[in-house]
Design a protein around this motif. Structure first.
Motif, PDB file in Angstrom:
ATOM      1  N   LEU A  40       0.832  -1.197   0.000  1.00  0.00           N
ATOM      2  CA  LEU A  40       0.000   0.000   0.000  1.00  0.00           C
ATOM      3  C   LEU A  40       0.868   1.248   0.000  1.00  0.00           C
ATOM      4  CD1 LEU A  40      -2.604  -1.082   2.736  1.00  0.00           C
ATOM      5  CD2 LEU A  40      -2.634  -1.576   0.279  1.00  0.00           C
ATOM      6  N   ARG A  41       0.339   2.327  -0.532  1.00  0.00           N
ATOM      7  CA  ARG A  41       1.000   3.625  -0.566  1.00  0.00           C
ATOM      8  C   ARG A  41       2.389   3.522  -1.199  1.00  0.00           C
ATOM      9  NH1 ARG A  41      -1.610   7.711   2.130  1.00  0.00           N
ATOM     10  NH2 ARG A  41      -3.490   7.060   3.259  1.00  0.00           N
TER      11      ARG A  41
ATOM     12  N   LEU B 235      -3.432  -2.746   9.511  1.00  0.00           N
ATOM     13  CA  LEU B 235      -4.794  -3.288   9.543  1.00  0.00           C
ATOM     14  C   LEU B 235      -4.971  -4.409   8.526  1.00  0.00           C
ATOM     15  CD1 LEU B 235      -6.824   0.035   9.927  1.00  0.00           C
ATOM     16  CD2 LEU B 235      -6.282  -1.650  11.702  1.00  0.00           C
ATOM     17  N   ALA B 236      -4.358  -4.244   7.339  1.00  0.00           N
ATOM     18  CA  ALA B 236      -4.473  -5.276   6.307  1.00  0.00           C
ATOM     19  C   ALA B 236      -3.749  -6.549   6.723  1.00  0.00           C
ATOM     20  CB  ALA B 236      -3.907  -4.757   4.987  1.00  0.00           C
TER      21      ALA B 236
ATOM     22  N   LYS C 124      -0.854   3.033   8.692  1.00  0.00           N
ATOM     23  CA  LYS C 124      -1.722   2.273   9.604  1.00  0.00           C
ATOM     24  C   LYS C 124      -2.562   1.252   8.838  1.00  0.00           C
ATOM     25  CE  LYS C 124      -2.131   5.825  13.190  1.00  0.00           C
ATOM     26  NZ  LYS C 124      -3.054   6.735  13.927  1.00  0.00           N
ATOM     27  N   GLU C 125      -2.959   1.611   7.612  1.00  0.00           N
ATOM     28  CA  GLU C 125      -3.795   0.697   6.849  1.00  0.00           C
ATOM     29  C   GLU C 125      -3.040  -0.572   6.461  1.00  0.00           C
ATOM     30  OE1 GLU C 125      -5.138   2.573   3.244  1.00  0.00           O
ATOM     31  OE2 GLU C 125      -3.277   3.667   3.029  1.00  0.00           O
ATOM     32  N   THR C 126      -1.714  -0.501   6.372  1.00  0.00           N
ATOM     33  CA  THR C 126      -0.942  -1.720   6.133  1.00  0.00           C
ATOM     34  C   THR C 126      -1.025  -2.639   7.338  1.00  0.00           C
ATOM     35  OG1 THR C 126       0.595  -0.534   4.692  1.00  0.00           O
ATOM     36  CG2 THR C 126       1.326  -2.663   5.558  1.00  0.00           C
TER      37      THR C 126
ATOM     38  N   ARG D 241      -4.801  -1.573  -2.467  1.00  0.00           N
ATOM     39  CA  ARG D 241      -5.733  -0.662  -1.810  1.00  0.00           C
ATOM     40  C   ARG D 241      -6.089  -1.224  -0.447  1.00  0.00           C
ATOM     41  NH1 ARG D 241     -10.678   0.495  -5.681  1.00  0.00           N
ATOM     42  NH2 ARG D 241     -11.217   1.845  -3.919  1.00  0.00           N
ATOM     43  N   GLY D 242      -6.185  -0.339   0.541  1.00  0.00           N
ATOM     44  CA  GLY D 242      -6.456  -0.774   1.900  1.00  0.00           C
ATOM     45  C   GLY D 242      -7.939  -0.824   2.204  1.00  0.00           C
ATOM     46  N   GLY D 243      -8.257  -0.848   3.498  1.00  0.00           N
ATOM     47  CA  GLY D 243      -9.640  -0.835   3.949  1.00  0.00           C
ATOM     48  C   GLY D 243     -10.403  -2.090   3.571  1.00  0.00           C
ATOM     49  N   SER D 244     -11.680  -1.904   3.279  1.00  0.00           N
ATOM     50  CA  SER D 244     -12.549  -3.041   2.970  1.00  0.00           C
ATOM     51  C   SER D 244     -12.156  -3.734   1.666  1.00  0.00           C
ATOM     52  CB  SER D 244     -14.014  -2.581   2.892  1.00  0.00           C
ATOM     53  OG  SER D 244     -14.183  -1.603   1.874  1.00  0.00           O
TER      54      SER D 244
END
Length: 305
Positions: A161-162, A221-222, A217-219, A187-190
């Motif tokens: 991501l990113r 979470l993933a 942070k989304e990494t 892509r992160g999130g849902s």
């Protein structure tokens, strides 16, 4: 003694010749030494670059003036000084001013030489990063074991991501040549959670995740989402310890080059190529068959010049 005091003490140290080490070292080297090994944010790198380009003027600016010239906030300048080990901007300026005065007094360094030296220093730092990867690969068993696991995971999910997207895309592009089902998540999130859930439902067992600084942070979470679905995680990241490493089943570290405005990724790229080789070695017959099929189709359709 604080880091800023240590820097001033080192600058005043007496050499056997009777000159201080600060006088012996060229102003460019003394300036670049302040940034050596420091992990700076993009905004902080802009400040560092401004100091390199305008040393003789910038060393005498107030914090307000420097912030305005660079286009950052005053707290950003304070955080920049703190990241270099100083108590604040006044302490940093106290070290910068003698360097600037020595440059004005006739030291041979010009702005172009400073910039050239900085580029060479960045290459030198990358060489050291590659040396560390070389040491990591001295025992090939770990990489070969991971390669076998990734090769056996069908589908195989690659996550980046990113800033890590480019490394993930490179790995996925190459892995598709030798692996029957590679799924790329950028892509992160849902969106990431859905892709990971589908990969696990389809029989996948492993995710290869890339996490280069600054860590998103989304990494995290993933990666946690991958673990929650039952997938295991191989993480390629920089040597900074943190929660991402704690969440991974296997963590391989390769430092990013951080001497320039934007990071460079020679070492993570080399580690990625080594993992791809290990995947290819895990099933040489499948690898050979898939490569031959790809070359045949590429030649038939004239994909390449």
């Amino acid at each position: 003694m604080s880091s800023g005091q240590q820097a001033r003490a080192q600058a005043a140290a007496i050499t056997p010749s009777g000159q201080s080490s600060a006088e012996v070292r060229p102003p460019a080297d003394r300036l670049l030494a302040l940034f050596d090994g420091r992990r700076l944010s993009p905004g902080q790198r802009r400040i560092a670059q401004y100091l390199i380009d305008h040393l003789t003027e910038a060393a005498f600016l107030s914090i307000t003036e420097l912030a305005e010239r660079v286009g950052v906030s005053q707290p950003s300048v304070t955080r920049f000084a703190s990241s270099l080990g100083f108590s604040g901007y006044p302490a940093l300026r106290e070290v910068l001013q003698p360097i600037a005065l020595s440059a004005v007094a006739g030291a041979p360094d010009t702005r172009e030489q400073i910039r050239r030296n900085e580029l060479q220093a960045a290459v030198d730092a990358e060489i050291e990063n590659l040396e560390n990867v070389r040491r990591l690969l001295a025992d090939t068993n770990q990489v070969l074991d991971i390669g076998r696991e990734l090769a056996a995971s069908v589908p195989l999910t690659i996550l980046g991501l990113r800033i890590s997207v480019s490394l993930a895309e490179y790995f996925a592009y190459a892995a598709r040549r030798i692996h029957p089902d590679v799924r790329l998540v950028t892509r992160g999130g849902s969106v990431a959670f859905d892709a990971l859930l589908q990969s696990r439902a389809a029989g996948g067992t492993w995710v290869l995740a890339f996490a280069m600084p600054r860590h998103a942070k989304e990494t995290l979470l993933a990666v946690r989402a991958a673990r929650s679905t039952g997938l295991r995680v191989v993480l390629i990241t920089d040597p900074t310890l943190g929660p991402l490493v704690d969440e991974a089943d296997v963590a391989l570290t390769a430092a990013t080059g951080s001497r320039l405005v934007f990071d460079s990724y020679a070492a993570p790229g080399m580690l990625s190529a080594a993992l791809l080789q290990a995947m290819a070695d895990a099933d040489p017959e499948r690898t050979q068959a898939r490569l031959e099929d790809y070359e045949h189709v590429a030649d038939q359709h004239g994909f390449f010049l």
